[in-house]
Motif scaffolding. Sequence first.
Motif, PDB file in Angstrom:
ATOM      1  N   LEU A 165       0.807  -1.221   0.000  1.00 42.09           N
ATOM      2  CA  LEU A 165       0.000   0.000   0.000  1.00 42.09           C
ATOM      3  C   LEU A 165       0.841   1.274   0.000  1.00 42.09           C
ATOM      4  O   LEU A 165       0.417   2.279  -0.602  1.00 42.09           O
ATOM      5  CB  LEU A 165      -0.941  -0.006   1.208  1.00 42.09           C
ATOM      6  N   PRO A 166       2.022   1.334   0.661  1.00 41.96           N
ATOM      7  CA  PRO A 166       2.781   2.599   0.613  1.00 41.96           C
ATOM      8  C   PRO A 166       3.107   3.055  -0.795  1.00 41.96           C
ATOM      9  O   PRO A 166       2.979   4.242  -1.121  1.00 41.96           O
ATOM     10  CB  PRO A 166       4.040   2.281   1.424  1.00 41.96           C
ATOM     11  N   ALA A 167       3.529   2.150  -1.658  1.00 42.31           N
ATOM     12  CA  ALA A 167       3.856   2.532  -3.032  1.00 42.31           C
ATOM     13  C   ALA A 167       2.608   2.979  -3.784  1.00 42.31           C
ATOM     14  O   ALA A 167       2.651   3.913  -4.601  1.00 42.31           O
ATOM     15  CB  ALA A 167       4.532   1.369  -3.752  1.00 42.31           C
ATOM     16  N   GLN A 168       1.476   2.307  -3.530  1.00 39.43           N
ATOM     17  CA  GLN A 168       0.240   2.701  -4.205  1.00 39.43           C
ATOM     18  C   GLN A 168      -0.232   4.078  -3.723  1.00 39.43           C
ATOM     19  O   GLN A 168      -0.695   4.897  -4.521  1.00 39.43           O
ATOM     20  CB  GLN A 168      -0.842   1.650  -3.956  1.00 39.43           C
ATOM     21  N   ARG A 170      -9.258  12.224   3.850  1.00 40.04           N
ATOM     22  CA  ARG A 170     -10.586  11.784   3.389  1.00 40.04           C
ATOM     23  C   ARG A 170     -10.518  11.177   1.995  1.00 40.04           C
ATOM     24  O   ARG A 170     -11.208  10.189   1.698  1.00 40.04           O
ATOM     25  CB  ARG A 170     -11.560  12.960   3.416  1.00 40.04           C
ATOM     26  N   ARG A 171      -9.692  11.762   1.149  1.00 38.77           N
ATOM     27  CA  ARG A 171      -9.549  11.204  -0.200  1.00 38.77           C
ATOM     28  C   ARG A 171      -8.936   9.811  -0.149  1.00 38.77           C
ATOM     29  O   ARG A 171      -9.352   8.897  -0.898  1.00 38.77           O
ATOM     30  CB  ARG A 171      -8.682  12.152  -1.039  1.00 38.77           C
ATOM     31  N   LEU A 172      -7.951   9.620   0.750  1.00 41.72           N
ATOM     32  CA  LEU A 172      -7.375   8.279   0.899  1.00 41.72           C
ATOM     33  C   LEU A 172      -8.396   7.295   1.468  1.00 41.72           C
ATOM     34  O   LEU A 172      -8.420   6.115   1.063  1.00 41.72           O
ATOM     35  CB  LEU A 172      -6.148   8.345   1.814  1.00 41.72           C
ATOM     36  N   GLU A 173      -9.229   7.746   2.406  1.00 34.01           N
ATOM     37  CA  GLU A 173     -10.284   6.886   2.950  1.00 34.01           C
ATOM     38  C   GLU A 173     -11.231   6.437   1.842  1.00 34.01           C
ATOM     39  O   GLU A 173     -11.598   5.255   1.763  1.00 34.01           O
ATOM     40  CB  GLU A 173     -11.050   7.624   4.039  1.00 34.01           C
ATOM     41  N   ALA A 174     -11.656   7.372   0.999  1.00 30.13           N
ATOM     42  CA  ALA A 174     -12.560   7.011  -0.096  1.00 30.13           C
ATOM     43  C   ALA A 174     -11.879   6.050  -1.064  1.00 30.13           C
ATOM     44  O   ALA A 174     -12.507   5.100  -1.562  1.00 30.13           O
ATOM     45  CB  ALA A 174     -13.017   8.284  -0.821  1.00 30.13           C
ATOM     46  N   LYS A 176     -11.323   0.545  -3.044  1.00 32.70           N
ATOM     47  CA  LYS A 176     -10.371  -0.492  -3.461  1.00 32.70           C
ATOM     48  C   LYS A 176     -10.636  -1.824  -2.765  1.00 32.70           C
ATOM     49  O   LYS A 176     -10.676  -2.882  -3.422  1.00 32.70           O
ATOM     50  CB  LYS A 176      -8.950  -0.013  -3.155  1.00 32.70           C
ATOM     51  N   SER A 177     -10.809  -1.785  -1.424  1.00 32.59           N
ATOM     52  CA  SER A 177     -10.907  -3.047  -0.690  1.00 32.59           C
ATOM     53  C   SER A 177     -12.021  -3.073   0.346  1.00 32.59           C
ATOM     54  O   SER A 177     -12.030  -3.973   1.192  1.00 32.59           O
ATOM     55  CB  SER A 177      -9.569  -3.326   0.010  1.00 32.59           C
ATOM     56  N   GLN A 178     -12.928  -2.102   0.315  1.00 36.43           N
ATOM     57  CA  GLN A 178     -14.037  -2.041   1.262  1.00 36.43           C
ATOM     58  C   GLN A 178     -13.547  -2.009   2.704  1.00 36.43           C
ATOM     59  O   GLN A 178     -14.148  -2.597   3.602  1.00 36.43           O
ATOM     60  CB  GLN A 178     -14.991  -3.233   1.050  1.00 36.43           C
ATOM     61  N   GLN A 179     -12.437  -1.324   2.935  1.00 37.54           N
ATOM     62  CA  GLN A 179     -11.866  -1.198   4.259  1.00 37.54           C
ATOM     63  C   GLN A 179     -11.531   0.270   4.526  1.00 37.54           C
ATOM     64  O   GLN A 179     -11.343   1.059   3.597  1.00 37.54           O
ATOM     65  CB  GLN A 179     -10.584  -2.036   4.402  1.00 37.54           C
ATOM     66  N   GLN A 233      -8.305  -0.198   9.220  1.00 34.49           N
ATOM     67  CA  GLN A 233      -8.442  -1.637   8.995  1.00 34.49           C
ATOM     68  C   GLN A 233      -7.362  -2.163   8.058  1.00 34.49           C
ATOM     69  O   GLN A 233      -6.931  -3.308   8.172  1.00 34.49           O
ATOM     70  CB  GLN A 233      -9.827  -1.942   8.433  1.00 34.49           C
ATOM     71  N   ALA A 234      -6.922  -1.301   7.116  1.00 32.76           N
ATOM     72  CA  ALA A 234      -5.866  -1.717   6.195  1.00 32.76           C
ATOM     73  C   ALA A 234      -4.482  -1.587   6.797  1.00 32.76           C
ATOM     74  O   ALA A 234      -3.494  -2.019   6.184  1.00 32.76           O
ATOM     75  CB  ALA A 234      -5.947  -0.896   4.911  1.00 32.76           C
TER      76      ALA A 234
END
Length: 461
Positions: A375-378, A417-421, A426-429, A433-434
Amino acid sequence: MATLSDNPGVRRQMGRGDDDPQARPGMGLPVHLLGKLATKATHPAVILAETLLLPLLAVGLGLIWAPQDPLQVQTSFPWPWLAPVVLALRYGPMAGLVGASVLLIGWLALNAGHWDIFPQLYFLGGLILVMLVGEFSSLWQARARRAETLQLYLDQRLEHLVRQHYLLRLSHDRLEQELIGRPMSMRDALSGLREAGRGEEQAPQALLRLLAQYCQLECAAIHTVTKGHVAAQASASIGAHDPLQADDPLLRQALQTHRLCHIRQVQNGPPGTRYLVAAPLLDLDGEMYGLLVVQEMPFFALQEENLQTLQLLLGYYTDGLSMDALARPIVKQFPDCPPLFAFELQRLAHIHASAQVPSIVVALECQPRALEQDLPAQVERLKRELDEAWLIRAPQRQVLAVLMPLGNATTAEGYVRRLEAWMQQKSQQSLAQAGIFPHVVPLDSAQPERILQRLHSIAHA
C-alpha cells in the motif's frame, strides 16, 4: 372625435368620477377624515379626553333630540350607548366602562331627586354589551399586535437577507474580476517557478512573465545588484520601462531594509517616487543579488494580499536557485532523506518565516498488514503534483511522509478523506483496517530538523 366627457365643463357638471380619491359613491365624508376617525390615539391625555367627551356628546345630542328623555331610556333603541360601545371597540373594556360611568353620572345629574326610578335593566344590558364588545376588541387587538410583531420580524429578516444577497453578489463580482485578472492558481504559479528556475539564462524573464500574469504587473524590471549597487541595465523587463533612477527614495529604502517596499512606505522626505513596488531578491545568506522594481500595475492590485503573494513567489524562486545548498544540511544529518524532499522542506520553512504562509506534512504510518499489500507505493502514486514524498523504512513499519506546500490542517484533512474514499473503493476497508494510521505534522515556526526527527520517531517508535 371628441366626446362629452372630454369637455371640462361637462365633467364638472357630471360630478366627481369613481377614481377621485376625495369621494366615493354613497359616502358623504372624505376618505382622509374617515381614516383619521379609524386611527386610535396613543397619548394618554388624548385617550382620556376622548373617553370623557364622546359620552358627554351623546348626552348633549340626547338633550337636543329629546329633552324629556335624553338617554333614550323609554325608546326602542338606546342610542347613547353607542358612545361606550365605540370606546370599547377602540380602546378595550376599561374605556367602555369609563364611558358607561359617564352615562350613569349624566342620568343621575338629570334625574336628581328621582333616583327611585333608576332603570336597572337599561344600564345592566348596556354594561353587558360594553363588556362583550370590549373583550372582543381586546382579543383582536392582541392578535393584531402578534401579527404586526411577526410581520416586523419577517420584514427585518427579509431586509437582512436582501443585504446579505447584495453583499454576496458584490463578493461574487469581485471574485470574478480577480479570477479574470489572475487566471492561474497558486499551485500553478509554483509549478511555473520550478520550471523557471531550471533555465539559468532565461530564468529572470520567465519569472517576470509569471509575476506579470499572476500579480498583474504591467510595467516592471529586474536589475542585478552587486555590493549594494543596482545595475542601470535591466536583466529582464516587461512593458515600456523607463531607465532606472538610482536615487529614487523607494529604491533606497528597499536597499537599506532588504524588504519589499511599496509607495505608501516611503519614509525619507516627501514621496516623490516614480515606482510603486521595490522587492529584493535575496540569497541564502540574506545578501541581495537582484531587485524587482514595478513602475505600473492596476490600482486594485496594489493591496496587501497581492504584495504578500509577490513576496512569496520571489522567495520561492530565489530558494529554488540554491537547491543543493538548502538540501545539504538536512541530507548530511539524515542520509536516507531524498535531496528534493529536504530542499522543499527548507524552502517552505523559509517561505513561512518571510511570508507567514504555512505548509503541512502528512505522515502515513503503515503497519505490516499494509506492507503485505504494497500500500505505501500505491498511496505514493496518489500524491498531488507539487507534493513531495519520502518513504521512511523501519524494522517493524514504514512511514510515508507527504509534504504539502502551502497547506494547513484543512488540506491534510481533505487528503486523508480522499485516501479513505480510495481505500473503501479499493478493498471495502478503512485506512485503520488496512493498517494505515495518518499523523499530521504542521510546518510552521519549527525547524525542518525537528520535523524530520518527529517523522523518524514515528517510524522507529
